[in-house]
Design a protein around this motif. Structure first.
Motif, PDB file in Angstrom:
ATOM      1  N   LYS A 142       0.838  -1.195   0.000  1.00 22.42           N
ATOM      2  CA  LYS A 142       0.000   0.000   0.000  1.00 22.42           C
ATOM      3  C   LYS A 142       0.878   1.252   0.000  1.00 22.42           C
ATOM      4  O   LYS A 142       1.913   1.311   0.658  1.00 22.42           O
ATOM      5  CB  LYS A 142      -0.910   0.032   1.236  1.00 22.42           C
ATOM      6  N   ARG A 143       0.413   2.256  -0.745  1.00 23.57           N
ATOM      7  CA  ARG A 143       1.124   3.536  -0.833  1.00 23.57           C
ATOM      8  C   ARG A 143       0.236   4.603  -0.221  1.00 23.57           C
ATOM      9  O   ARG A 143      -0.827   4.919  -0.764  1.00 23.57           O
ATOM     10  CB  ARG A 143       1.434   3.831  -2.302  1.00 23.57           C
ATOM     11  N   VAL A 144       0.683   5.136   0.925  1.00 20.70           N
ATOM     12  CA  VAL A 144      -0.187   6.001   1.726  1.00 20.70           C
ATOM     13  C   VAL A 144       0.507   7.323   2.025  1.00 20.70           C
ATOM     14  O   VAL A 144       1.690   7.348   2.377  1.00 20.70           O
ATOM     15  CB  VAL A 144      -0.570   5.314   3.049  1.00 20.70           C
ATOM     16  N   VAL A 188       5.179   4.971   2.852  1.00 21.26           N
ATOM     17  CA  VAL A 188       4.524   6.108   3.481  1.00 21.26           C
ATOM     18  C   VAL A 188       5.194   7.416   3.075  1.00 21.26           C
ATOM     19  O   VAL A 188       6.423   7.541   3.126  1.00 21.26           O
ATOM     20  CB  VAL A 188       4.543   5.994   5.015  1.00 21.26           C
ATOM     21  N   ALA A 189       4.372   8.377   2.688  1.00 22.72           N
ATOM     22  CA  ALA A 189       4.829   9.753   2.454  1.00 22.72           C
ATOM     23  C   ALA A 189       4.212  10.630   3.519  1.00 22.72           C
ATOM     24  O   ALA A 189       3.030  10.484   3.849  1.00 22.72           O
ATOM     25  CB  ALA A 189       4.405  10.236   1.068  1.00 22.72           C
ATOM     26  N   LEU A 209      -7.485   1.817   6.334  1.00 22.77           N
ATOM     27  CA  LEU A 209      -6.658   1.846   5.126  1.00 22.77           C
ATOM     28  C   LEU A 209      -6.466   0.459   4.538  1.00 22.77           C
ATOM     29  O   LEU A 209      -6.027   0.326   3.387  1.00 22.77           O
ATOM     30  CB  LEU A 209      -5.291   2.456   5.441  1.00 22.77           C
ATOM     31  N   SER A 210      -6.789  -0.554   5.301  1.00 26.48           N
ATOM     32  CA  SER A 210      -6.565  -1.931   4.862  1.00 26.48           C
ATOM     33  C   SER A 210      -7.760  -2.475   4.086  1.00 26.48           C
ATOM     34  O   SER A 210      -8.874  -1.952   4.158  1.00 26.48           O
ATOM     35  CB  SER A 210      -6.298  -2.833   6.068  1.00 26.48           C
ATOM     36  N   ASP A 216      -2.596   4.620  -2.793  1.00 26.66           N
ATOM     37  CA  ASP A 216      -3.715   3.762  -2.409  1.00 26.66           C
ATOM     38  C   ASP A 216      -4.505   4.326  -1.240  1.00 26.66           C
ATOM     39  O   ASP A 216      -5.603   3.839  -0.945  1.00 26.66           O
ATOM     40  CB  ASP A 216      -3.202   2.372  -2.032  1.00 26.66           C
ATOM     41  N   GLY A 217      -3.951   5.334  -0.566  1.00 24.97           N
ATOM     42  CA  GLY A 217      -4.651   5.901   0.567  1.00 24.97           C
ATOM     43  C   GLY A 217      -4.049   7.217   0.997  1.00 24.97           C
ATOM     44  O   GLY A 217      -2.869   7.483   0.750  1.00 24.97           O
TER      45      GLY A 217
END
Length: 277
Positions: A26-28, A52-53, A251-252, A105-106
């Motif tokens: 996942k890219r959040v 994570v960003a 987020l999942s 993705d979130g």
């Protein structure tokens, strides 16, 4: 107040990757990720396998956070120092994060806060700044992220509101902004649902954080603290880690059926401050 303030330096016991919903791949993007709840969210997402960003005002805080995260994948963390209320800076960061990770993705709208005091002391600038820190920033974040979430086939948006958004307490400009965030999440869930983008609001209660407001009250004014927490029937104030776990769940993929919801994480707390009305 509750929602955006204070922080723990690292997840506590039971916060390892086996104890959260896995987010591998996942890219959040999380705003306000160097302190308080934002930091807990970033740490928990990284522990669960996400890339994570995050952004904050101070480059030094971001560097320290990035260096301390136990990520195994090179480039799994992307940070940038910025004022998210500055024109186009937040939008540019969203674009840069999507380019770095190959999509999103979130997103989590966690940054926030309040300016000004009571009605007769706060001026129009205080109301405007509080609105922009909370509602304006969340709306801009979602708008900038939608094209990237859509290209990923959908995604999850979490707006961090507060129990102050529906339980009256000082200051009114903060509570009004948090109430608007709750409505924003519900409305955007309907608007973005056809693109398989889920939107939910999470409202933390007053969070107990070492060295911060309620922890100082507990040490310095134990009788006042006892009266305050007597209105929390489930055993004391909530912690940032407990709130972060709910955000990780939303987020999942395990929460795929949840959109348009408002989830308080407050242990059934009543008034949001000792001065609640």
């Amino acid at each position: 107040m509750s929602g955006d303030r204070g922080g723990e330096s690292a997840p506590g016991p039971g916060a390892g990757p086996s104890d959260v919903f896995r987010l591998d791949g996942k890219r959040v993007l999380v705003t306000g990720g160097t302190r308080g709840l934002g930091e807990q969210i970033v740490r928990l997402l990284a522990a669960a396998g996400a890339r994570v960003a995050t952004c904050a005002r101070t480059a030094g805080d971001l560097g320290a956070l990035e260096a301390s995260l136990p990520t195994e994948e090179p480039g799994a963390v992307f940070t940038e120092a910025l004022d998210l209320t500055a024109p186009d800076r937040l939008e540019a960061f969203v674009q840069a994060a999507a380019e770095r990770f190959g999509g999103l993705d979130g997103v989590v709208a966690c940054a926030g806060g309040a300016r000004g005091r009571g009605l007769e002391e706060a001026d129009a600038r205080d109301w405007s700044a509080t609105w922009e820190l909370n509602v304006g920033h969340a709306a801009r974040l979602v708008k900038a992220a939608v094209p990237h979430l859509r290209r990923s086939g959908g995604g999850s948006v979490v707006v961090i509101a507060s129990i102050s958004g529906w339980k009256p307490g000082p200051q009114a400009q903060y509570g009004a902004a948090k109430a608007a965030q709750i409505h924003l999440a519900a409305s955007l869930a309907r608007e973005l649902g056809p693109d398989h983008i889920r939107v939910n609001a999470v409202s933390p209660g007053s969070m107990l954080i070492p060295g911060k407001r309620w922890d100082r009250m507990r040490a310095e004014e134990p009788e006042r603290y006892a009266r305050f927490t007597a209105e929390v029937p489930c055993g004391g104030l909530v912690t940032p880690l407990e709130v972060a776990r709910v955000v990780a769940f939303l987020l999942s993929d395990a929460s795929s059926g949840i959109s348009g919801a408002h989830l308080p994480v407050d242990r059934a707390q009543n008034a949001p401050t000792p001065n609640g009305y």
